[in-house]
Write an enzyme that holds these catalytic residues in place. Structure first.
Site, PDB file in Angstrom:
ATOM      1  N   VAL A   1       0.854  -1.203   0.000  1.00 34.97           N
ATOM      2  CA  VAL A   1       0.000   0.000   0.000  1.00 34.97           C
ATOM      3  C   VAL A   1       0.882   1.242   0.000  1.00 34.97           C
ATOM      4  O   VAL A   1       1.705   1.434   0.888  1.00 34.97           O
ATOM      5  CB  VAL A   1      -0.936   0.033   1.228  1.00 34.97           C
ATOM      6  CG1 VAL A   1      -1.728   1.331   1.276  1.00 34.97           C
ATOM      7  CG2 VAL A   1      -1.876  -1.164   1.197  1.00 34.97           C
TER       8      VAL A   1
ATOM      9  N   LYS B   1      -5.818  -1.404  -2.656  1.00 34.00           N
ATOM     10  CA  LYS B   1      -5.152  -0.830  -1.484  1.00 34.00           C
ATOM     11  C   LYS B   1      -6.165  -0.511  -0.376  1.00 34.00           C
ATOM     12  O   LYS B   1      -5.868  -0.666   0.811  1.00 34.00           O
ATOM     13  CB  LYS B   1      -4.370   0.422  -1.891  1.00 34.00           C
ATOM     14  CG  LYS B   1      -3.192   0.068  -2.813  1.00 34.00           C
ATOM     15  CD  LYS B   1      -2.644   1.284  -3.535  1.00 34.00           C
ATOM     16  CE  LYS B   1      -1.514   0.885  -4.483  1.00 34.00           C
ATOM     17  NZ  LYS B   1      -1.177   1.970  -5.445  1.00 34.00           N
TER      18      LYS B   1
END
Lengths: 428, 428
Positions: free
Chosen positions: B133, B206
C-alpha cells in the site's frame, strides 16, 4: 494479567491516557495482550488531590513519589509533569526502582537524555518517548522501524505549533507579530512567557531528539543554532509572498560530507513545498532519504488526545514486550559517533533585508561586498524609497555558513547599510 | 549469523533490495542484528538469466522455484513478481516449505489475502507486505504500532500515483484526460492497458488492505465500489477550481454506526485540505481518528527505491524477530467481524453536472426532483447556454448513498436532463 502503571502528573495530557485506555479498551487489550490499569497518580499536594476528587476523578491519587516507587505491582511509570525537575529525579529513581518509563518530556530528553538512556540500558528497562517530538505524529517509531533500511540525508520540520499558528496568521491575515502573540496567548496556545516557543528553543529540543533517531548522532542542545520568529516583520512576510515563498519556523537537520548540522530558523519555503501548507497549530516532519526519497508525516504537535495517543502506544509496546520477553531494547538503537559538519560545508540560499541611503552607488557597493565573498544574487527587489532610505531585498544563490558569517560581518562594518533580517531560503 | 533470502523476480523493485542491503549495510545489520544475504534469485528462463548475468548482475539466478523452496538455508522468500499467478502458488508453496514471506503484491493480498494469512498463521510464519500500500509510505506498520491506542474513524487516501499524475496535469495545465494519459504512458507511469490505474481498481486493492489495518475488518474487493477518472472533463476541472476545490481520485473508508464503507471515486477536495496539495505521482494517506485527530502520511507510491525500502524494512523486522524468537505474529493483529455500513448511513455532499434544455422551468423541475428526495442545494451554477442547452452544476448538502441512488434513478427518467457526471464532495 493486568499491568499496572503509575502516572506522574494529572494535567491535560495525563488525563487523556485513562480516557484512551477506557475508550479503546478492547483494541488496546488485543494489541497489548494484557489489560492496563492506572494504579496510582502522583499529584502535587493534598489540595490538588482534593480538587481532583471533588471534580469526580476516581483515581488513587498520591502526593509522595515513594508510594509509586515502592509499589511492586507498578511496572510502568508514565511521567507527564514536564520541565526538568523534579521530572529528572523522579525518572532516575523510578529506573533505579526497576520501573519502565514512558515520558513526553522533550526538554528533559534533549538535555539529559544520554544519562537517562544509559541508566535504562544498564537496568534492562524501557525508556520510550514517542510523544516528545511532534506530539501526535508517530515520527520516532517510524524512523526506527520503517526507515531502518533507509539512509536519511535531511530532516525539515515544522515542530512548534504555537509559532506556526502565529506565522500562519501573520501570512494569511497580515497580522503583526505582536497581534499574533497576543491572540496565541488568549487562545492558550502560548504561555505568558512565550520564549521557548517563539525563540525556537522548543523546536531545538525536538531537533536534538530527531538527530538521534534519523542520523544516529547525539547532538547537544548547544549544537543546535536557534533563531526565533519575533523579529519577522509584515514587510518580510509580504516580500516572501511576492517572491513565491511562505515563511515558517523550520528545524533543519542535514548530513554533509563532514558531519551533521542542526538548526532552527525562520525559513522561506517555496509555496509548492509540502511543508508550506502545514498551517495553524499543526506540525509536520519532512524527511529526505536515499531510499524513500521524500516523505512527510503530518499531524497535531500537541494537545491532550494526540499526545496521550502517542504515550499510550508506548505503554502498549512495553506491555507487549513484557509478554514477549523482549523488553529492554533501546527505543532507538541507531548510534554513530557524533561528527558536526564544518560551517563551510553547510549551504543554503539566503534572504537579506537591508536598509540603505537612497543615493547613487549603494547597489554597486552592496554588489562589491557580496562579490568579495563570492556570493551571487538570485533575486533583487528594491522597494519604494521614502526619499531618505530605501529597502533592498536580496535572495542569494547557494552559499555556506562561513560565507554568511563573513558577509554579515562586512555588512556590519558599513555605516550605510543596516541589515534588518537574514533568513534561510529553501531552493526549489 | 547470516540470514539468507530468496528473491522471486528481478524487476525494478527487486533489484532495489540488494542495492539498499549494500548501500546501508552497517545500519541494516545493526537494526537486524544479523547480516542479510540474497542467496538466490528466481527469474523466468535461461534467456533472462543470461541477459542479467551479461548485464553484470552477480547473483545466483535460478529458473526453478524448487531450487529456492528446497534450500534449507533460505529463511525468507521475497516475492516481487506481481499479479496473481504464479505469485500465489509460489507464496503458498514457500509457506508450506516453512519460509517467511515478504511481498509487495497488492492484487494478490486484496483478493487472496485471507487464505495466505491463515496459512502463515497456521505455520507460525511471517507474512509482511508494507510495500503493498502506497509503496514508500510506511502506513501499514504505523497503523499497527503507533495507532494501537487510537480508533480510526475515516481514511482518505490518494493511493494511485498514475491517476494522480494525470489529474495534476488536468488541473494545473488544463490538459484533457486523453493528453494526460498519453503523457503518462510516454513517461512509463501508465501501462499500455491503463485500466487498473485509471478506473480505480489499483486504489481499491489498497483500500481493501487499509480496511484491515485501520478498522480490523476484512472487506472483499467486491465491497469496494470503484469509479475512475476517465470521464472527468476539463469543464468539471474548471468548475471545481471555481468553487474552491481540487479533483483527486480518493480512496475513502469510513466507519458509520452500522459498519464500514469503502469506495474509490473522483472527489472534490477543498483547496486547503492537506490531500489537495498531494501532486504528481506522490501518494498520501489522511487518517481521521479519535485520538490523534487528523494525521497524514505522504510519500512516493511506487518506484524502485521507495518500494524496496519498505520491502527491506519488512525483511529486517523478520530477521530481528527470528533473533528475538517472536516470529510468527501476524503483521496485523487487529481483527473484528466484518460489518458493512447501510447505504442510508453513508453520507456526503455531491456534485452533479447536468445538461438541460435552455428553456423556462427547467430549474424548477430540477429543484422538484431533488426536493422529492429531501436533498437540498448548497451551490448552484448555471453555465452560459448555447441557445439550445444549458449546463447546470449543483453541489448538494450532505445526502446518503440511498438518496444518491434514488435521485439518480429519477433524473434518468427525465428526458429533459442528462447527468454528465456525479462526484463526491468533501465538506470543509
Amino acid at each position: 494479567m493486568v499491568v499496572k502503571i503509575g502516572l506522574l502528573g494529572f494535567g491535560t495530557v495525563a488525563s487523556g491516557v485513562p480516557f484512551l485506555l477506557a475508550e479503546n479498551a478492547e483494541k488496546i487489550e488485543k494489541a497489548a495482550q494484557d489489560s492496563i490499569e492506572v494504579a496510582k497518580v502522583l499529584v502535587k499536594d493534598d489540595a490538588e488531590k482534593e480538587r481532583l476528587l471533588a471534580a469526580g476523578h476516581d483515581y488513587n491519587f498520591v502526593t509522595n513519589i515513594d508510594e509509586i516507587l515502592a509499589d511492586e505491582d507498578i511496572a510502568i511509570v508514565v511521567e507527564l509533569m514536564g520541565r526538568i525537575e523534579p521530572a529528572k529525579t523522579f525518572i532516575t529513581r523510578a529506573l533505579e526502582a526497576g520501573k519502565h518509563i514512558v515520558t513526553a518530556n522533550k526538554d528533559l530528553l534533549a538535555v539529559h537524555g544520554s544519562e537517562l538512556r544509559a541508566l535504562a540500558e544498564e537496568k534492562g528497562l524501557a525508556l520510550y518517548y514517542e510523544a516528545a517530538v511532534a506530539g501526535g505524529i508517530p515520527i520516532l517509531r517510524t524512523l526506527v522501524n520503517s526507515l531502518a533500511a533507509d539512509k536519511v540525508t535531511r530532516i525539515l520540520g515544522v515542530l512548534n505549533g504555537t509559532s506556526n499558528f502565529m506565522l500562519t496568521k501573520m501570512v494569511d491575515e497580515g497580522w503583526t507579530y505582536e497581534k499574533a502573540l497576543q491572540t496565541a496567548q488568549e487562545l492558550g496556545y502560548a504561555e505568558s512567557d512565550p520564549t521557548n516557543d517563539v525563540e525556537g528553543i522548543d523546536a531545538a529540543y525536538k531537533a536534538v531528539i530527531l538527530s538521534q533517531f534519523a542520523f544516529g548522532m547525539t547532538v547537544d542542545f548547544d549544537h543546535v543554532a536557534h533563531k526565533g520568529i519575533s523579529n519577522i516583520t509584515p514587510e518580510d512576510v509580504a516580500v516572501a509572498q511576492e517572491l513565491g515563498y511562505v515563511i515558517k519556523l523550520v528545524g533543519d537537520i542535514q548530513e554533509t560530507t563532514t558531519g551533521i548540522s542542526a538548526e532552527v530558523s525562520p525559513t522561506f519555503l517555496p509555496k509548492n513545498h509540502p511543508l508550506a501548507s502545514v498551517n495553524g497549530v499543526m506540525n509536520a516532519v519532512f524527511v529526505e532519504s536515499i531510499g524513500i526519497g521524500q516523505s512527510m508525516y503530518y499531524g497535531p504537535g500537541a494537545g491532550q488526545k494526540p499526545t496521550a495517543t502517542s504515550v499510550t502506544a508506548d505503554i502498549i509496546r512495553i506491555v507487549r514486550r513484557l509478554k514477549d520477553k523482549t523488553i529492554g531494547k533501546a527505543f532507538n538503537e541507531y548510534s554513530r559517533p557524533l561528527q558536526l559538519a564544518a560551517p563551510s560545508d553547510v549551504k543554503s540560499e539566503y534572504y537579506f533585508s537591508i536598509v540603505a541611503p537612497d543615493k547613487n552607488g549603494k547597489m554597486l557597493r552592496l554588489a562589491e561586498i557580496f562579490n568579495s565573498e563570492e556570493i551571487s544574487f538570485k533575486q533583487i527587489l528594491q522597494q519604494a524609497a521614502n526619499g531618505e532610505t530605501a529597502r533592498l531585498v536580496i535572495v542569494t544563490h547557494e552559499m555556506s555558513k562561513t560565507q554568511l558569517e563573513n558577509v554579515t560581518a562586512k555588512l556590519a562594518q558599513e555605516s550605510d547599510f543596516t541589515v534588518l533580517n537574514t533568513f534561510k531560503v529553501l531552493g526549489e
